[in-house]
Design a protein around this motif. Structure first.
Motif, mmCIF file in Angstrom:
data_model
loop_
_atom_site.group_PDB
_atom_site.id
_atom_site.type_symbol
_atom_site.label_atom_id
_atom_site.label_comp_id
_atom_site.label_asym_id
_atom_site.label_seq_id
_atom_site.Cartn_x
_atom_site.Cartn_y
_atom_site.Cartn_z
ATOM 1 N N MET A 30 0.861 -1.200 -0.057
ATOM 2 C CA MET A 30 0.043 0.030 -0.083
ATOM 3 C C MET A 30 0.913 1.196 0.027
ATOM 4 O O MET A 30 0.733 2.276 -0.649
ATOM 5 C CB MET A 30 -0.760 0.140 1.166
ATOM 6 C CG MET A 30 -2.058 -1.013 1.234
ATOM 7 S SD MET A 30 -3.156 -0.763 -0.130
ATOM 8 C CE MET A 30 -2.667 -2.100 -1.288
ATOM 9 N N ARG A 31 1.871 1.133 0.987
ATOM 10 C CA ARG A 31 2.814 2.462 0.898
ATOM 11 C C ARG A 31 3.755 2.903 -0.388
ATOM 12 O O ARG A 31 3.795 3.787 -0.923
ATOM 13 C CB ARG A 31 3.821 2.386 1.881
ATOM 14 C CG ARG A 31 2.843 2.815 3.418
ATOM 15 C CD ARG A 31 3.970 2.650 4.576
ATOM 16 N NE ARG A 31 4.616 1.186 4.858
ATOM 17 C CZ ARG A 31 4.165 0.450 5.721
ATOM 18 N NH1 ARG A 31 2.897 0.833 6.236
ATOM 19 N NH2 ARG A 31 4.687 -0.693 5.904
ATOM 20 N N ALA A 32 4.062 1.567 -0.997
ATOM 21 C CA ALA A 32 4.748 1.556 -2.367
ATOM 22 C C ALA A 32 3.772 2.226 -3.422
ATOM 23 O O ALA A 32 4.397 2.923 -4.479
ATOM 24 C CB ALA A 32 5.178 0.063 -2.754
ATOM 25 N N ALA A 33 2.536 2.026 -3.339
ATOM 26 C CA ALA A 33 1.539 2.222 -4.296
ATOM 27 C C ALA A 33 1.002 3.824 -4.077
ATOM 28 O O ALA A 33 0.171 4.336 -4.514
ATOM 29 C CB ALA A 33 0.292 1.301 -4.203
ATOM 30 N N GLY A 34 1.658 4.537 -2.801
ATOM 31 C CA GLY A 34 1.107 5.827 -2.529
ATOM 32 C C GLY A 34 0.140 5.840 -1.465
ATOM 33 O O GLY A 34 -0.326 7.194 -1.140
ATOM 34 N N GLY A 35 -0.265 4.626 -0.727
ATOM 35 C CA GLY A 35 -1.404 4.860 0.165
ATOM 36 C C GLY A 35 -0.663 5.470 1.399
ATOM 37 O O GLY A 35 0.688 5.068 1.787
ATOM 38 N N THR A 36 -1.385 6.144 2.386
ATOM 39 C CA THR A 36 -1.127 6.687 3.595
ATOM 40 C C THR A 36 -2.083 6.088 4.648
ATOM 41 O O THR A 36 -3.315 6.344 4.487
ATOM 42 C CB THR A 36 -1.282 7.813 3.789
ATOM 43 O OG1 THR A 36 -0.067 8.762 2.707
ATOM 44 C CG2 THR A 36 -0.734 8.558 5.137
ATOM 45 N N PHE A 37 -1.539 5.290 5.580
ATOM 46 C CA PHE A 37 -2.600 4.672 6.749
ATOM 47 C C PHE A 37 -3.063 5.754 7.503
ATOM 48 O O PHE A 37 -2.190 6.468 8.155
ATOM 49 C CB PHE A 37 -1.747 3.469 7.199
ATOM 50 C CG PHE A 37 -1.680 2.209 6.734
ATOM 51 C CD1 PHE A 37 -2.693 1.190 6.481
ATOM 52 C CD2 PHE A 37 -0.536 2.053 5.545
ATOM 53 C CE1 PHE A 37 -2.304 0.294 5.968
ATOM 54 C CE2 PHE A 37 -0.408 0.761 4.747
ATOM 55 C CZ PHE A 37 -1.497 -0.003 5.170
ATOM 56 N N LEU A 38 -4.230 5.826 7.674
ATOM 57 C CA LEU A 38 -4.869 6.858 8.471
ATOM 58 C C LEU A 38 -5.528 6.410 9.762
ATOM 59 O O LEU A 38 -5.459 6.853 10.739
ATOM 60 C CB LEU A 38 -5.859 7.558 7.695
ATOM 61 C CG LEU A 38 -5.588 8.385 6.573
ATOM 62 C CD1 LEU A 38 -6.860 9.110 6.132
ATOM 63 C CD2 LEU A 38 -4.621 9.486 6.743
#
Length: 97
Positions: A30-38
């Protein structure tokens, strides 16, 4: 372009080991795909028909970016590691302007 939010809610967890293997792969994917865990974890409160199972909220730059993350080879590997270890509901919603 509006941001998007990925909401992943577990309906049931059947195998904690498979879930752990999934988590180890899914976070970096997810982080590699630009996601930010909220947010992630069990809800502090659940009302109406709300589930008390683990829920994850991830922000992306767009719906397209979130869908691309789901379809990425890294996330496919995470899904394969999870297999039948859990039942989930995943929703991607567009943010309000």
């Amino acid at each position: 372009m509006a941001k998007a939010y990925w909401i992943n809610t577990y309906v049931a967890v059947h195998d904690e080991e498979k879930l752990a293997a999934y988590v180890a792969l899914a976070g970096p994917a997810m982080r590699a795909a630009g996601g930010t865990f909220l947010a992630r974890g069990n809800p502090a409160h659940a009302f109406e028909s709300g589930t008390t199972e683990r829920t994850t909220l991830i922000e992306f730059e767009s719906v397209e970016a979130a869908v691309a993350a789901y379809n990425s080879s890294d996330y496919r590997a995470a899904r394969a590691a999870l297999g039948d270890g859990a039942e989930r509901e995943i929703r991607i919603i567009e943010a309000l302007d």
